[in-house]
Design a protein around this motif. Structure first.
Motif, PDB file in Angstrom:
ATOM      1  N   SER A  78      34.700  36.406  41.059  1.00 19.34           N
ATOM      2  CA  SER A  78      35.045  37.574  40.225  1.00 19.34           C
ATOM      3  C   SER A  78      35.336  37.158  38.790  1.00 19.34           C
ATOM      4  O   SER A  78      34.928  37.842  37.840  1.00 19.34           O
ATOM      5  CB  SER A  78      36.255  38.302  40.806  1.00 19.34           C
ATOM      6  N   LYS A  79      36.034  36.032  38.636  1.00 18.01           N
ATOM      7  CA  LYS A  79      36.355  35.546  37.283  1.00 18.01           C
ATOM      8  C   LYS A  79      35.073  35.201  36.529  1.00 18.01           C
ATOM      9  O   LYS A  79      34.911  35.576  35.356  1.00 18.01           O
ATOM     10  CB  LYS A  79      37.261  34.313  37.374  1.00 18.01           C
TER      11      LYS A  79
ATOM     12  N   ASN B  46      38.187  35.432  44.135  1.00 18.65           N
ATOM     13  CA  ASN B  46      38.738  35.491  42.770  1.00 18.65           C
ATOM     14  C   ASN B  46      37.946  34.609  41.815  1.00 18.65           C
ATOM     15  O   ASN B  46      37.768  34.956  40.641  1.00 18.65           O
ATOM     16  CB  ASN B  46      40.208  35.087  42.773  1.00 18.65           C
TER      17      ASN B  46
ATOM     18  N   GLN C 161      40.696  34.439  49.563  1.00 20.09           N
ATOM     19  CA  GLN C 161      41.062  35.043  48.278  1.00 20.09           C
ATOM     20  C   GLN C 161      40.655  34.152  47.095  1.00 20.09           C
ATOM     21  O   GLN C 161      40.233  34.654  46.050  1.00 20.09           O
ATOM     22  CB  GLN C 161      42.581  35.294  48.227  1.00 20.09           C
TER      23      GLN C 161
END
Length: 273
Positions: A248-249, A245, A241
């Motif tokens: 994605s950020k 993340n 995760q």
């Protein structure tokens, strides 16, 4: 969304001796079932399974997993590219449409191997079958990779793990120059994957990774970069995760269309998924 870089294995301490005791987190079996929950959480619809062992038995193992698990959309296998009967082996494996490309662990080889005429001649045969080639190397080997790729300009290549820059030291100058040169070939793509393994596993900073992302996206652009996790190797540092993340950020700065390319569409086109 597609995760372009995962490995599966039934852990064998002799065959998998590259997994040292300091990587004890991953000294065990990893199967597609271990990924299902996290893929469902993030709406990742499939993955590309990449060879972790240098044998044709590895291809059989991954093909069997792909038959049993719909999430495996493509396979990057291993083949002896110096084999005098390479054409025969390629003809055989061409019967298995889940195999999309090939990889050799070049990070374990020297310049003489990378630039060997028989090895390069082997890669030259791949495009006749529509196969891609994954480039796995350390940052200090990129100079040799560039010389090799220059001899096969029309072969689709993808650079695994951003060419393994020295994330920990942040000495990125030579790596940046070589990425700039390599990216000038429009047939070379890059996977944003594997960087946690090159960082200080427990104490990396977001900025250190984003500095590397900047170089990759500045040179390859959103239309030649693909998301990959390098699971389960990345578990030596963080849970899946955290990596998803983080990427994605960083990707928030791109348009929705560009994010679709990075997280899925580029992979589908490159690997013909």
């Amino acid at each position: 969304m597609i995760d372009t870089h995962v490995h599966f294995w039934n852990f064998d301490p002799i065959r998998d001796n590259w997994i040292t005791d300091e990587m004890s987190t991953i000294q065990k079996d990893f199967t597609p079932k271990n990924l299902m929950r996290v893929y469902n959480d993030f709406k990742i619809s499939g993955c590309v399974a990449v060879q972790a062992s240098q044998s044709e038995e590895e291809n059989e193992f991954l093909l069997t997993l792909a038959e049993q698990n719909e999430i495996i959309k493509g396979i990057v296998g291993w083949i002896d590219l110096k084999n005098p009967n390479l054409t025969g082996r390629l003809n055989y494996w061409n019967n298995f449409k889940k195999i999309k490309g090939w990889r050799h662990v070049l990070q374990a080889e020297n310049a003489a191997f990378i630039l060997d005429k028989d090895f390069i001649s082997g890669i030259m045969q791949l495009k006749d079958y529509g196969y891609s080639y994954d480039l796995l190397c350390y940052h200090n080997q990129l100079e040799h990779i560039i010389k090799m790729v220059d001899q096969i300009p029309d072969q689709p290549f993808v650079l695994d793990h951003c060419g393994k820059p020295d994330v920990k030291s942040q000495d990125l100058k030579t790596w940046t120059e070589n990425i700039k040169t390599l990216a000038q070939n429009p047939n070379v793509y890059c996977k944003v994957s594997g960087l946690l393994g090159e960082a200080d596993w427990k104490n990396w900073k977001e900025l250190e990774l984003f500095n590397c992302f900047d170089v990759i996206f500045d040179n390859f652009g959103a239309n030649r970069v693909m998301y990959g996790s390098d699971w389960p190797v990345m578990l030596i540092s963080r849970p899946y995760q955290d990596w998803f993340n983080l990427v994605s950020k960083y990707a928030e700065r791109f348009t929705g269309e560009e994010r679709n390319l990075i997280f899925g569409d580029n992979a589908k086109a490159f690997y013909n998924l």
